[in-house]
Write a protein that holds these residues in place. Structure first.
Motif, PDB file in Angstrom:
ATOM      1  N   SER A 100       0.823  -1.211   0.000  1.00 30.57           N
ATOM      2  CA  SER A 100       0.000   0.000   0.000  1.00 30.57           C
ATOM      3  C   SER A 100       0.856   1.260   0.000  1.00 30.57           C
ATOM      4  O   SER A 100       0.653   2.171  -0.819  1.00 30.57           O
ATOM      5  N   VAL A 101       1.811   1.321   0.898  1.00 30.51           N
ATOM      6  CA  VAL A 101       2.648   2.517   1.002  1.00 30.51           C
ATOM      7  C   VAL A 101       3.613   2.612  -0.179  1.00 30.51           C
ATOM      8  O   VAL A 101       3.901   3.712  -0.660  1.00 30.51           O
ATOM      9  N   GLN A 102       4.074   1.478  -0.712  1.00 32.72           N
ATOM     10  CA  GLN A 102       4.950   1.519  -1.890  1.00 32.72           C
ATOM     11  C   GLN A 102       4.230   2.140  -3.082  1.00 32.72           C
ATOM     12  O   GLN A 102       4.804   2.942  -3.817  1.00 32.72           O
ATOM     13  N   ILE A 103       2.985   1.779  -3.292  1.00 34.17           N
ATOM     14  CA  ILE A 103       2.213   2.348  -4.402  1.00 34.17           C
ATOM     15  C   ILE A 103       2.128   3.864  -4.245  1.00 34.17           C
ATOM     16  O   ILE A 103       2.410   4.623  -5.176  1.00 34.17           O
ATOM     17  N   ALA A 104       1.750   4.306  -3.055  1.00 30.74           N
ATOM     18  CA  ALA A 104       1.583   5.743  -2.815  1.00 30.74           C
ATOM     19  C   ALA A 104       2.894   6.499  -2.960  1.00 30.74           C
ATOM     20  O   ALA A 104       2.949   7.538  -3.631  1.00 30.74           O
ATOM     21  N   THR A 105       3.945   6.004  -2.346  1.00 27.13           N
ATOM     22  CA  THR A 105       5.211   6.745  -2.385  1.00 27.13           C
ATOM     23  C   THR A 105       5.829   6.736  -3.780  1.00 27.13           C
ATOM     24  O   THR A 105       6.461   7.712  -4.174  1.00 27.13           O
ATOM     25  N   THR A 106       5.619   5.681  -4.530  1.00 30.00           N
ATOM     26  CA  THR A 106       6.113   5.657  -5.913  1.00 30.00           C
ATOM     27  C   THR A 106       5.405   6.723  -6.743  1.00 30.00           C
ATOM     28  O   THR A 106       6.035   7.432  -7.538  1.00 30.00           O
ATOM     29  N   LEU A 107       4.090   6.850  -6.568  1.00 28.51           N
ATOM     30  CA  LEU A 107       3.353   7.898  -7.285  1.00 28.51           C
ATOM     31  C   LEU A 107       3.834   9.285  -6.874  1.00 28.51           C
ATOM     32  O   LEU A 107       4.004  10.165  -7.721  1.00 28.51           O
ATOM     33  N   VAL A 108       4.069   9.483  -5.595  1.00 31.56           N
ATOM     34  CA  VAL A 108       4.551  10.783  -5.119  1.00 31.56           C
ATOM     35  C   VAL A 108       5.921  11.097  -5.717  1.00 31.56           C
ATOM     36  O   VAL A 108       6.162  12.208  -6.197  1.00 31.56           O
ATOM     37  N   GLU A 109       6.813  10.111  -5.733  1.00 29.29           N
ATOM     38  CA  GLU A 109       8.158  10.327  -6.271  1.00 29.29           C
ATOM     39  C   GLU A 109       8.144  10.617  -7.767  1.00 29.29           C
ATOM     40  O   GLU A 109       9.003  11.329  -8.276  1.00 29.29           O
ATOM     41  N   ARG A 110       7.170  10.084  -8.476  1.00 27.89           N
ATOM     42  CA  ARG A 110       7.104  10.269  -9.928  1.00 27.89           C
ATOM     43  C   ARG A 110       6.316  11.519 -10.334  1.00 27.89           C
ATOM     44  O   ARG A 110       6.646  12.180 -11.307  1.00 27.89           O
ATOM     45  N   LEU A 111       5.260  11.834  -9.586  1.00 25.35           N
ATOM     46  CA  LEU A 111       4.344  12.899 -10.005  1.00 25.35           C
ATOM     47  C   LEU A 111       4.524  14.221  -9.270  1.00 25.35           C
ATOM     48  O   LEU A 111       4.085  15.250  -9.762  1.00 25.35           O
ATOM     49  N   TYR A 112       5.072  14.201  -8.072  1.00 29.51           N
ATOM     50  CA  TYR A 112       5.160  15.406  -7.239  1.00 29.51           C
ATOM     51  C   TYR A 112       3.788  16.076  -7.110  1.00 29.51           C
ATOM     52  O   TYR A 112       3.626  17.244  -7.428  1.00 29.51           O
ATOM     53  N   PRO A 113       2.784  15.316  -6.641  1.00 33.14           N
ATOM     54  CA  PRO A 113       1.444  15.903  -6.549  1.00 33.14           C
ATOM     55  C   PRO A 113       1.362  16.956  -5.445  1.00 33.14           C
ATOM     56  O   PRO A 113       2.176  16.981  -4.523  1.00 33.14           O
ATOM     57  N   VAL A 114       0.338  17.793  -5.534  1.00 36.56           N
ATOM     58  CA  VAL A 114       0.048  18.743  -4.469  1.00 36.56           C
ATOM     59  C   VAL A 114      -0.331  17.958  -3.211  1.00 36.56           C
ATOM     60  O   VAL A 114       0.063  18.310  -2.096  1.00 36.56           O
ATOM     61  N   TRP A 115      -1.087  16.866  -3.408  1.00 33.93           N
ATOM     62  CA  TRP A 115      -1.561  16.040  -2.302  1.00 33.93           C
ATOM     63  C   TRP A 115      -1.910  14.670  -2.852  1.00 33.93           C
ATOM     64  O   TRP A 115      -2.349  14.543  -4.000  1.00 33.93           O
ATOM     65  N   LEU A 116      -1.724  13.637  -2.035  1.00 32.55           N
ATOM     66  CA  LEU A 116      -2.087  12.273  -2.431  1.00 32.55           C
ATOM     67  C   LEU A 116      -2.466  11.490  -1.185  1.00 32.55           C
ATOM     68  O   LEU A 116      -1.864  11.669  -0.113  1.00 32.55           O
ATOM     69  N   ARG A 117      -3.473  10.616  -1.342  1.00 28.83           N
ATOM     70  CA  ARG A 117      -3.806   9.666  -0.283  1.00 28.83           C
ATOM     71  C   ARG A 117      -4.142   8.334  -0.923  1.00 28.83           C
ATOM     72  O   ARG A 117      -4.553   8.256  -2.085  1.00 28.83           O
ATOM     73  N   ILE A 118      -3.946   7.282  -0.144  1.00 28.54           N
ATOM     74  CA  ILE A 118      -4.336   5.944  -0.577  1.00 28.54           C
ATOM     75  C   ILE A 118      -5.137   5.307   0.545  1.00 28.54           C
ATOM     76  O   ILE A 118      -4.822   5.470   1.728  1.00 28.54           O
ATOM     77  N   GLY A 119      -6.191   4.629   0.160  1.00 30.23           N
ATOM     78  CA  GLY A 119      -6.941   3.766   1.066  1.00 30.23           C
ATOM     79  C   GLY A 119      -6.873   2.375   0.473  1.00 30.23           C
ATOM     80  O   GLY A 119      -7.335   2.159  -0.642  1.00 30.23           O
ATOM     81  N   ALA A 120      -6.253   1.457   1.184  1.00 30.28           N
ATOM     82  CA  ALA A 120      -6.127   0.074   0.704  1.00 30.28           C
ATOM     83  C   ALA A 120      -6.929  -0.813   1.645  1.00 30.28           C
ATOM     84  O   ALA A 120      -6.582  -0.972   2.815  1.00 30.28           O
TER      85      ALA A 120
END
Length: 157
Positions: A100-120
């Motif tokens: 769960s956290v790998q998916i979220a942090t990979t997206l953050v590292e690639r996209l540099y979003p303003v904000w991101l959350r994941i619910g798994a």
């Protein structure tokens, strides 16, 4: 979060092409394109009701309903590459929290979003569901972030 300078000239290598599923998350390529409404806060949601990975101890499949919400900065994820990335977990052995956290942090590292959350929302194994939640920070004020509303089932309150 701000992205390092990138002129956006990358070529998409997967969209419109036959691409075999990557055998691991490390081999998967998450592609991005410039966000169409930079400077505006809007939420993009991906819902993955049939996510699969493997238990790292038994090798048995684990299933989850995953909801990813993010506010783009300069980039949005190209959805076919996200589907292939998520598919790469089918042969990947890791605990629920790690996936769960790998998916979220990979997206953050690639996209540099303003904000991101994941619910798994992991389906029960041994009679106990495990749900994993992570976000970069509180959502910005004034942004409508709908509830994830993942259907309940016996075992989840």
């Amino acid at each position: 979060m701000s992205a390092p300078h990138d002129d956006g000239s990358q070529t998409l290598t997967q969209l419109g092409r036959h691409v075999p599923a990557p055998s691991s998350p490390e081999e998967a390529v998450l592609e991005r394109v410039p966000a169409p409404h930079q400077g505006r806060n809007y939420v993009v949601r991906f819902t993955v009701p049939e996510f699969t990975s493997l238990c790292p101890v038994t090798g048995q499949p684990d299933f989850a309903h995953i909801v990813i919400d993010y506010i783009p900065g300069e980039w949005i994820v190209e959805s076919k590459s996200l589907k292939l990335y998520l598919t790469s977990f089918r042969n990947h052995g890791a605990f629920h929290e790690a996936c769960s956290v790998q998916i979220a942090t990979t997206l953050v590292e690639r996209l540099y979003p303003v904000w991101l959350r994941i619910g798994a929302y992991w389906y029960p194994r041994g009679g106990m569901p495990i749900d994993v939640f992570w976000q970069t920070a509180p959502a910005p004020e004034g942004v409508w972030v709908p509830p994830q509303d993942v259907p309940g089932y016996r075992g989840r309150g």
